[in-house]
Design an enzyme around this catalytic site. Structure first.
Site, mmCIF file in Angstrom:
data_model
loop_
_atom_site.group_PDB
_atom_site.id
_atom_site.type_symbol
_atom_site.label_atom_id
_atom_site.label_comp_id
_atom_site.label_asym_id
_atom_site.label_seq_id
_atom_site.Cartn_x
_atom_site.Cartn_y
_atom_site.Cartn_z
ATOM 1 N N HIS A 70 0.803 -1.181 0.138
ATOM 2 C CA HIS A 70 -0.085 -0.011 -0.216
ATOM 3 C C HIS A 70 0.799 1.359 0.101
ATOM 4 C CE1 HIS A 70 -4.339 -1.707 0.624
ATOM 5 N NE2 HIS A 70 -3.547 -2.622 0.798
ATOM 6 N N ASP A 91 8.349 5.051 -0.270
ATOM 7 C CA ASP A 91 8.946 6.142 0.305
ATOM 8 C C ASP A 91 8.383 6.459 1.741
ATOM 9 O OD1 ASP A 91 6.115 7.161 -0.199
ATOM 10 O OD2 ASP A 91 6.836 8.757 -1.101
#
Length: 360
Positions: A70, A91
Protein backbone atom coordinates in the site's frame (compact mmCIF):
# COMPACT_ATOMS: atom_id res chain seq x y z
CA UNK A 1 55.20 -4.28 -23.66
CA UNK A 2 51.84 -3.06 -22.33
CA UNK A 3 50.24 -6.43 -23.02
CA UNK A 4 53.05 -8.21 -21.14
CA UNK A 5 52.55 -5.86 -18.19
CA UNK A 6 48.84 -6.59 -18.08
CA UNK A 7 49.50 -10.33 -18.23
CA UNK A 8 51.95 -10.00 -15.37
CA UNK A 9 49.32 -8.19 -13.28
CA UNK A 10 46.57 -10.74 -14.05
CA UNK A 11 47.23 -12.87 -10.91
CA UNK A 12 46.83 -9.73 -8.78
CA UNK A 13 43.46 -8.85 -10.35
CA UNK A 14 42.24 -12.42 -9.93
CA UNK A 15 43.28 -12.44 -6.28
CA UNK A 16 41.40 -9.19 -5.61
CA UNK A 17 38.28 -10.50 -7.33
CA UNK A 18 38.40 -13.74 -5.33
CA UNK A 19 39.03 -12.10 -1.96
CA UNK A 20 36.11 -12.31 0.49
CA UNK A 21 33.94 -9.27 1.17
CA UNK A 22 35.10 -7.45 4.29
CA UNK A 23 32.61 -8.09 7.10
CA UNK A 24 31.69 -5.60 9.83
CA UNK A 25 30.94 -6.88 13.32
CA UNK A 26 27.82 -5.34 14.86
CA UNK A 27 25.94 -5.79 18.14
CA UNK A 28 26.01 -9.26 19.71
CA UNK A 29 28.81 -10.28 17.37
CA UNK A 30 26.66 -10.40 14.24
CA UNK A 31 28.26 -9.47 10.95
CA UNK A 32 27.18 -7.64 7.82
CA UNK A 33 28.86 -6.63 4.61
CA UNK A 34 28.26 -2.94 5.28
CA UNK A 35 28.73 -1.07 8.56
CA UNK A 36 25.72 1.14 7.79
CA UNK A 37 23.52 -1.96 8.10
CA UNK A 38 24.37 -2.54 11.78
CA UNK A 39 21.44 -0.44 12.99
CA UNK A 40 19.07 -2.91 11.34
CA UNK A 41 20.15 -5.72 13.66
CA UNK A 42 18.90 -3.60 16.55
CA UNK A 43 15.64 -2.94 14.70
CA UNK A 44 15.37 -6.65 13.96
CA UNK A 45 15.66 -7.64 17.61
CA UNK A 46 13.12 -5.03 18.64
CA UNK A 47 10.42 -5.86 16.12
CA UNK A 48 10.78 -9.62 16.35
CA UNK A 49 10.14 -9.41 20.07
CA UNK A 50 7.72 -6.50 20.31
CA UNK A 51 5.94 -6.38 16.95
CA UNK A 52 5.92 -9.99 15.76
CA UNK A 53 5.36 -11.60 19.18
CA UNK A 54 8.68 -13.39 19.35
CA UNK A 55 8.92 -14.20 15.65
CA UNK A 56 5.46 -15.52 14.84
CA UNK A 57 3.79 -15.58 11.43
CA UNK A 58 0.67 -13.91 12.75
CA UNK A 59 -1.61 -10.94 12.25
CA UNK A 60 1.13 -8.30 12.50
CA UNK A 61 3.02 -10.08 9.71
CA UNK A 62 -0.11 -10.05 7.53
CA UNK A 63 -0.62 -6.35 8.14
CA UNK A 64 3.06 -5.42 7.73
CA UNK A 65 3.26 -7.23 4.42
CA UNK A 66 0.09 -5.49 3.26
CA UNK A 67 1.59 -2.14 4.22
CA UNK A 68 4.65 -2.67 2.01
CA UNK A 69 2.34 -2.81 -1.01
CA UNK A 70 0.00 0.00 0.00
CA UNK A 71 2.96 2.34 0.49
CA UNK A 72 4.91 1.35 -2.62
CA UNK A 73 2.08 1.19 -5.14
CA UNK A 74 1.57 4.96 -4.79
CA UNK A 75 3.57 5.42 -7.99
CA UNK A 76 2.23 6.47 -11.39
CA UNK A 77 4.10 6.94 -14.66
CA UNK A 78 0.95 8.34 -16.25
CA UNK A 79 0.64 11.17 -13.74
CA UNK A 80 4.29 12.06 -14.31
CA UNK A 81 3.75 12.18 -18.08
CA UNK A 82 0.90 14.62 -17.40
CA UNK A 83 3.31 16.86 -15.51
CA UNK A 84 1.83 15.97 -12.12
CA UNK A 85 3.37 14.43 -9.02
CA UNK A 86 3.22 10.69 -9.59
CA UNK A 87 3.99 9.59 -6.06
CA UNK A 88 7.25 8.54 -4.48
CA UNK A 89 6.62 4.81 -4.49
CA UNK A 90 8.14 2.97 -1.54
CA UNK A 91 8.87 6.18 0.31
CA UNK A 92 7.02 5.87 3.63
CA UNK A 93 4.48 8.51 2.71
CA UNK A 94 1.65 6.35 4.02
CA UNK A 95 3.22 6.66 7.47
CA UNK A 96 4.42 10.25 7.25
CA UNK A 97 1.12 11.52 5.84
CA UNK A 98 -1.08 8.92 7.49
CA UNK A 99 -3.86 11.41 8.15
CA UNK A 100 -4.19 11.84 4.37
CA UNK A 101 -3.36 8.45 2.89
CA UNK A 102 -5.12 6.18 5.38
CA UNK A 103 -8.32 8.08 4.53
CA UNK A 104 -8.14 6.77 0.95
CA UNK A 105 -10.88 4.11 0.63
CA UNK A 106 -8.47 1.43 -0.62
CA UNK A 107 -6.31 1.95 2.49
CA UNK A 108 -9.12 1.10 4.87
CA UNK A 109 -7.65 -0.46 7.99
CA UNK A 110 -3.96 0.21 7.38
CA UNK A 111 -4.01 2.99 9.97
CA UNK A 112 -3.75 0.36 12.70
CA UNK A 113 -0.44 -1.11 11.55
CA UNK A 114 0.88 2.36 10.65
CA UNK A 115 0.25 3.51 14.22
CA UNK A 116 1.91 0.39 15.62
CA UNK A 117 4.98 0.62 13.41
CA UNK A 118 5.68 4.35 13.54
CA UNK A 119 7.19 4.39 17.08
CA UNK A 120 9.73 1.71 16.10
CA UNK A 121 10.99 3.79 13.16
CA UNK A 122 11.22 6.92 15.30
CA UNK A 123 12.96 5.06 18.12
CA UNK A 124 15.69 3.70 15.83
CA UNK A 125 15.92 6.89 13.76
CA UNK A 126 15.39 5.19 10.40
CA UNK A 127 13.26 6.53 7.57
CA UNK A 128 9.64 5.47 7.37
CA UNK A 129 10.19 4.15 3.84
CA UNK A 130 13.04 1.92 4.98
CA UNK A 131 11.20 0.72 8.06
CA UNK A 132 8.05 -0.32 6.20
CA UNK A 133 9.97 -2.48 3.73
CA UNK A 134 12.25 -3.91 6.44
CA UNK A 135 9.31 -4.90 8.65
CA UNK A 136 7.65 -6.61 5.71
CA UNK A 137 10.78 -8.58 4.85
CA UNK A 138 11.41 -9.61 8.45
CA UNK A 139 7.77 -10.46 9.02
CA UNK A 140 7.43 -12.80 6.07
CA UNK A 141 10.69 -14.52 7.08
CA UNK A 142 8.76 -15.80 10.12
CA UNK A 143 6.50 -17.80 7.78
CA UNK A 144 7.98 -21.22 6.85
CA UNK A 145 8.45 -21.64 3.13
CA UNK A 146 8.94 -17.96 2.34
CA UNK A 147 11.98 -16.73 0.42
CA UNK A 148 14.56 -14.56 2.15
CA UNK A 149 13.62 -11.17 0.77
CA UNK A 150 16.08 -8.55 -0.35
CA UNK A 151 16.31 -5.41 1.78
CA UNK A 152 17.96 -2.23 0.56
CA UNK A 153 18.28 0.72 2.93
CA UNK A 154 18.76 4.43 2.40
CA UNK A 155 15.38 5.79 1.32
CA UNK A 156 15.23 9.49 2.21
CA UNK A 157 12.46 11.00 4.29
CA UNK A 158 9.42 11.77 2.19
CA UNK A 159 8.12 15.26 1.40
CA UNK A 160 4.74 14.69 -0.33
CA UNK A 161 1.79 12.35 0.16
CA UNK A 162 0.85 9.88 -2.53
CA UNK A 163 -1.86 10.93 -4.99
CA UNK A 164 -5.22 9.22 -4.33
CA UNK A 165 -6.73 6.26 -6.19
CA UNK A 166 -3.50 4.40 -6.90
CA UNK A 167 -4.19 1.31 -4.76
CA UNK A 168 -6.24 -1.39 -6.54
CA UNK A 169 -9.36 -2.61 -4.75
CA UNK A 170 -10.77 -6.16 -4.65
CA UNK A 171 -13.96 -5.16 -6.46
CA UNK A 172 -12.02 -3.67 -9.40
CA UNK A 173 -12.17 -5.45 -12.77
CA UNK A 174 -9.16 -7.39 -13.99
CA UNK A 175 -8.67 -4.85 -16.80
CA UNK A 176 -8.59 -1.97 -14.30
CA UNK A 177 -6.21 -3.79 -11.95
CA UNK A 178 -3.81 -4.76 -14.74
CA UNK A 179 -3.84 -1.20 -16.10
CA UNK A 180 -3.06 0.24 -12.67
CA UNK A 181 -0.23 -2.23 -12.12
CA UNK A 182 1.18 -1.54 -15.60
CA UNK A 183 1.17 2.17 -14.76
CA UNK A 184 3.31 1.24 -11.74
CA UNK A 185 5.67 -0.77 -14.06
CA UNK A 186 4.39 -4.28 -13.16
CA UNK A 187 3.50 -6.96 -15.70
CA UNK A 188 0.51 -9.30 -15.21
CA UNK A 189 2.88 -12.12 -14.22
CA UNK A 190 4.59 -9.91 -11.64
CA UNK A 191 1.18 -9.07 -10.18
CA UNK A 192 0.40 -12.77 -9.81
CA UNK A 193 3.78 -13.25 -8.11
CA UNK A 194 3.06 -10.42 -5.65
CA UNK A 195 -0.24 -12.09 -4.76
CA UNK A 196 1.72 -14.99 -3.27
CA UNK A 197 1.65 -12.70 -0.23
CA UNK A 198 -2.00 -13.75 0.19
CA UNK A 199 -0.71 -17.16 1.19
CA UNK A 200 0.09 -15.64 4.58
CA UNK A 201 -2.59 -12.96 4.60
CA UNK A 202 -5.99 -12.38 6.15
CA UNK A 203 -8.79 -9.85 5.83
CA UNK A 204 -10.21 -7.58 8.49
CA UNK A 205 -12.31 -5.02 6.66
CA UNK A 206 -13.93 -6.67 3.62
CA UNK A 207 -16.21 -8.38 6.14
CA UNK A 208 -15.44 -7.05 9.64
CA UNK A 209 -17.81 -9.59 11.20
CA UNK A 210 -15.20 -12.33 10.56
CA UNK A 211 -12.04 -10.48 11.53
CA UNK A 212 -8.84 -12.28 10.60
CA UNK A 213 -10.32 -14.60 7.96
CA UNK A 214 -7.43 -16.03 5.88
CA UNK A 215 -7.32 -16.45 2.12
CA UNK A 216 -6.26 -20.08 2.30
CA UNK A 217 -6.29 -22.94 4.78
CA UNK A 218 -2.63 -22.55 5.83
CA UNK A 219 -2.16 -18.86 6.72
CA UNK A 220 0.88 -19.66 8.87
CA UNK A 221 2.77 -21.15 5.92
CA UNK A 222 4.09 -19.49 2.79
CA UNK A 223 2.90 -22.23 0.44
CA UNK A 224 0.96 -22.81 -2.75
CA UNK A 225 -2.38 -23.59 -1.08
CA UNK A 226 -3.62 -20.07 -1.87
CA UNK A 227 -3.18 -20.68 -5.60
CA UNK A 228 -4.92 -24.06 -5.33
CA UNK A 229 -7.84 -23.00 -3.18
CA UNK A 230 -8.60 -19.84 -5.15
CA UNK A 231 -9.28 -22.10 -8.15
CA UNK A 232 -11.77 -24.30 -6.29
CA UNK A 233 -15.48 -23.84 -6.88
CA UNK A 234 -16.88 -21.45 -4.28
CA UNK A 235 -20.13 -22.33 -2.53
CA UNK A 236 -19.63 -20.89 0.96
CA UNK A 237 -20.36 -17.41 2.31
CA UNK A 238 -18.20 -17.35 5.45
CA UNK A 239 -19.58 -14.20 7.06
CA UNK A 240 -22.56 -11.89 7.05
CA UNK A 241 -23.54 -12.18 3.40
CA UNK A 242 -21.47 -11.37 0.31
CA UNK A 243 -19.67 -8.07 0.81
CA UNK A 244 -18.26 -5.61 -1.72
CA UNK A 245 -15.07 -7.15 -3.09
CA UNK A 246 -15.89 -10.68 -1.91
CA UNK A 247 -16.71 -13.90 -3.77
CA UNK A 248 -17.96 -17.24 -2.48
CA UNK A 249 -15.29 -19.36 -0.82
CA UNK A 250 -14.65 -23.12 -1.03
CA UNK A 251 -14.17 -23.47 2.75
CA UNK A 252 -15.84 -22.28 5.91
CA UNK A 253 -13.79 -19.58 7.63
CA UNK A 254 -11.87 -18.74 4.45
CA UNK A 255 -12.61 -15.53 2.56
CA UNK A 256 -12.02 -15.10 -1.16
CA UNK A 257 -11.39 -11.67 -2.60
CA UNK A 258 -13.26 -11.02 -5.81
CA UNK A 259 -10.07 -9.81 -7.49
CA UNK A 260 -8.21 -13.01 -6.57
CA UNK A 261 -10.95 -15.19 -7.98
CA UNK A 262 -11.09 -13.20 -11.21
CA UNK A 263 -7.31 -13.06 -11.73
CA UNK A 264 -7.04 -16.80 -11.13
CA UNK A 265 -9.42 -17.40 -14.05
CA UNK A 266 -8.62 -14.58 -16.47
CA UNK A 267 -6.94 -15.54 -19.78
CA UNK A 268 -4.09 -13.09 -19.21
CA UNK A 269 -3.15 -14.36 -15.76
CA UNK A 270 -4.59 -17.88 -15.48
CA UNK A 271 -1.56 -19.80 -16.75
CA UNK A 272 0.89 -17.97 -14.46
CA UNK A 273 -1.53 -18.54 -11.58
CA UNK A 274 -1.75 -22.24 -12.35
CA UNK A 275 2.05 -22.54 -12.65
CA UNK A 276 2.37 -21.92 -8.91
CA UNK A 277 -0.15 -24.58 -7.88
CA UNK A 278 2.42 -27.34 -7.33
CA UNK A 279 5.72 -25.47 -7.60
CA UNK A 280 6.75 -23.93 -4.28
CA UNK A 281 10.22 -23.01 -5.53
CA UNK A 282 8.96 -21.17 -8.59
CA UNK A 283 6.39 -19.28 -6.53
CA UNK A 284 8.96 -18.26 -3.91
CA UNK A 285 11.53 -17.13 -6.48
CA UNK A 286 9.01 -15.12 -8.49
CA UNK A 287 7.65 -13.54 -5.31
CA UNK A 288 11.14 -12.52 -4.18
CA UNK A 289 11.90 -10.90 -7.54
CA UNK A 290 8.59 -9.01 -7.64
CA UNK A 291 8.99 -7.83 -4.04
CA UNK A 292 12.53 -6.63 -4.76
CA UNK A 293 11.17 -4.52 -7.59
CA UNK A 294 8.24 -3.20 -5.57
CA UNK A 295 10.36 -2.29 -2.55
CA UNK A 296 12.45 0.22 -4.50
CA UNK A 297 9.74 1.83 -6.62
CA UNK A 298 10.61 5.51 -6.93
CA UNK A 299 14.27 4.93 -6.05
CA UNK A 300 17.49 4.07 -7.81
CA UNK A 301 18.94 0.73 -6.75
CA UNK A 302 22.42 2.20 -6.99
CA UNK A 303 21.62 4.86 -4.38
CA UNK A 304 20.65 2.27 -1.75
CA UNK A 305 22.69 -0.02 0.49
CA UNK A 306 22.21 -3.78 0.40
CA UNK A 307 21.39 -4.90 3.94
CA UNK A 308 19.78 -8.19 2.92
CA UNK A 309 22.14 -10.15 5.16
CA UNK A 310 20.26 -8.78 8.19
CA UNK A 311 17.01 -10.50 7.15
CA UNK A 312 16.60 -13.88 8.90
CA UNK A 313 16.68 -17.07 6.85
CA UNK A 314 13.13 -18.51 6.82
CA UNK A 315 12.42 -22.08 7.86
CA UNK A 316 11.52 -24.48 5.04
CA UNK A 317 7.98 -25.64 4.36
CA UNK A 318 7.63 -29.39 4.01
CA UNK A 319 3.90 -29.46 3.24
CA UNK A 320 2.95 -31.11 -0.05
CA UNK A 321 0.50 -29.10 -2.19
CA UNK A 322 -2.87 -30.80 -1.91
CA UNK A 323 -6.60 -30.40 -2.18
CA UNK A 324 -8.32 -29.63 1.14
CA UNK A 325 -10.12 -32.52 2.79
CA UNK A 326 -13.41 -33.26 1.11
CA UNK A 327 -12.37 -31.66 -2.19
CA UNK A 328 -11.60 -33.50 -5.43
CA UNK A 329 -10.21 -32.54 -8.82
CA UNK A 330 -13.78 -32.03 -9.99
CA UNK A 331 -13.95 -28.98 -7.70
CA UNK A 332 -11.10 -27.29 -9.57
CA UNK A 333 -12.05 -24.49 -11.98
CA UNK A 334 -8.74 -24.28 -13.79
CA UNK A 335 -8.79 -21.98 -16.79
CA UNK A 336 -5.31 -22.13 -18.33
CA UNK A 337 -5.83 -23.37 -21.89
CA UNK A 338 -2.15 -24.00 -22.60
CA UNK A 339 -1.43 -26.64 -19.97
CA UNK A 340 -3.55 -29.18 -18.12
CA UNK A 341 -4.14 -28.59 -14.44
CA UNK A 342 -1.62 -30.60 -12.35
CA UNK A 343 -2.98 -33.59 -10.46
CA UNK A 344 -3.09 -33.02 -6.71
CA UNK A 345 -3.53 -35.43 -3.85
CA UNK A 346 -6.27 -34.91 -1.28
CA UNK A 347 -5.37 -33.71 2.19
CA UNK A 348 -6.07 -36.67 4.49
CA UNK A 349 -6.90 -34.37 7.37
CA UNK A 350 -10.45 -34.51 8.76
CA UNK A 351 -11.04 -30.77 8.68
CA UNK A 352 -12.89 -29.20 5.76
CA UNK A 353 -12.77 -25.64 7.09
CA UNK A 354 -10.23 -23.23 8.44
CA UNK A 355 -10.63 -21.10 11.53
CA UNK A 356 -10.00 -17.36 11.23
CA UNK A 357 -6.73 -16.11 12.62
CA UNK A 358 -7.44 -14.80 16.14
CA UNK A 359 -6.47 -11.21 16.85
CA UNK A 360 -3.15 -10.89 18.70
Amino acid sequence: MQIKSLVALLPFFLAVAASPVQQTTCSNGRTTANAQCCVWFDVLDDIQENLFDGGECGEEVHESLRLTFHDAIGFSQLLKLQGKFGGGGADGSIMHFSDIETAFPANNGVDDIVDVQRPFAIKHQVSFGDFIQFAGAVGVSNCPGSPRLEFLAGRPNVTQPSPPDLVPEPQDSVVKILARMADATFSPNELVALLASHSVAAQDHVDPTIHGSPFDSTPGLFDTQFFIETLLHGDVIPGNGIQVGESKSPLEGELRLQSDGRLARHPITACEWQSFVNDQTRMANKFRAAMSKMAILGHSRHSLIDCSDVIPVPAPNAKTPSLPAGKTMSDVEGSCLLKPFPTLSSDPGPETSVAPVPPS
